[in-house]
Scaffold this active site. Structure first.
Site, mmCIF file in Angstrom:
data_model
loop_
_atom_site.group_PDB
_atom_site.id
_atom_site.type_symbol
_atom_site.label_atom_id
_atom_site.label_comp_id
_atom_site.label_asym_id
_atom_site.label_seq_id
_atom_site.Cartn_x
_atom_site.Cartn_y
_atom_site.Cartn_z
ATOM 1 N N ASP A 53 0.826 -1.200 0.000
ATOM 2 C CA ASP A 53 0.000 0.000 0.000
ATOM 3 C C ASP A 53 0.859 1.247 0.000
ATOM 4 O OD1 ASP A 53 -2.339 -1.480 0.098
ATOM 5 O OD2 ASP A 53 -2.399 -1.485 2.294
ATOM 6 N N TYR A 111 7.133 -9.797 7.369
ATOM 7 C CA TYR A 111 6.840 -8.377 7.507
ATOM 8 C C TYR A 111 7.215 -7.925 8.910
ATOM 9 C CZ TYR A 111 3.913 -8.096 3.277
ATOM 10 O OH TYR A 111 3.449 -8.096 1.981
#
Length: 258
Positions: A53, A111
């Site tokens: 994003d 992540y």
């Protein structure tokens, strides 16, 4: 002769609308494709291991492209970096088999979500560490982390409307988290990192998981709430989506993680 080149890419996502090409702004993909097209003297399309994003960063995004150019592997590193803005760097470039695919052959990703819980955040960290003020107690996350690890339906941690749930094919919202950790930065008071390693992630899954875990750590949610949130398969039961600036894609795996 057709070649398949795999790149490992790092970028600061602050100034980009995300990885994937979009009409509303400059994407990381577009910036790299422009440089590659200049080098290879033909239009190039990058195929990435996934999307990020707007505002999300990466240390190890993987993408591949096809070319008939005879440019040596190492020159794609030096040449591309000379053409790219300083917030995007090519770390590695290797020729791989023609059937390799960055997305479909990936077996997992790691992540990291960095956040600061103090009252006043220093300006120099604002792009890479989310400001999540509150009296955070990492020991409150033990039950939640244990509940998350393993194979589950993560519908409660998926951005609403991001997937067509009417489709019968695929694995739906089922994913496996191999490891979830929360660590404190010993050199920086009130700085923490959540790290997630799994076989795949839904849209905004890591940010929603992070927001929920931070809510548990700051007593906004009960310590034992994670199992109930998972079982509900209801996005409304989970915490808020944590800000994009704290999230970094650290690594993409192409070998078994188990």
């Amino acid at each position: 002769m057709k070649r398949n080149i795999r790149l490992v890419i790092a970028f600061d996502g602050t100034g980009y609308c995300g990885w994937q090409r979009q009409e509303n702004g400059l994407a990381v993909q577009e910036a790299i494709e422009t440089g590659l097209s200049t080098m290879c003297k033909h239009a190039v399309t990058l195929h990435a291991s996934g999307r990020t994003d707007a505002g999300v960063h990466a240390l190890g995004m993987v993408a591949h492209f096809f070319t008939e150019s005879k440019i040596p592997e190492h020159a794609f590193v030096t040449g591309l970096n000379s053409l790219l803005p300083f917030d995007i760097r090519i770390r590695q470039a290797h020729e791989v088999s023609l059937d390799f695919h960055s997305r479909f052959h990936a077996t997992g990703k790691t992540y990291c979500y960095n956040f600061f819980t103090g009252d006043v955040q220093l300006p120099c960290s604002r792009y890479y560490t989310a400001h999540m003020p509150g009296d955070f107690k990492p020991e409150r996350l033990t039950l939640a982390i244990n509940a998350l690890q393993g194979t589950h339906d993560f519908s409660s941690f998926e951005k609403a409307g991001s997937r067509d749930t009417s489709l019968a094919n695929g694995r739906g919202a089922v994913r496996t988290l191999f490891e979830v950790t929360c660590t404190a930065d010993p050199g920086n008071v009130n700085h923490y990192s959540l790290r997630f390693t799994g076989d795949g992630f839904l849209r905004q899954m890591v940010r929603i998981l992070s927001g929920t875990l931070i809510d548990i750590g700051t007593t906004r949610l009960p310590e034992n709430s994670m199992q109930h949130i998972l079982a509900s398969r209801d996005r409304r039961k989970a915490g808020l989506t944590a800000p994009a600036n704290g999230l970094t894609l650290e690594k993409v795996f192409y070998s078994p993680l188990t």
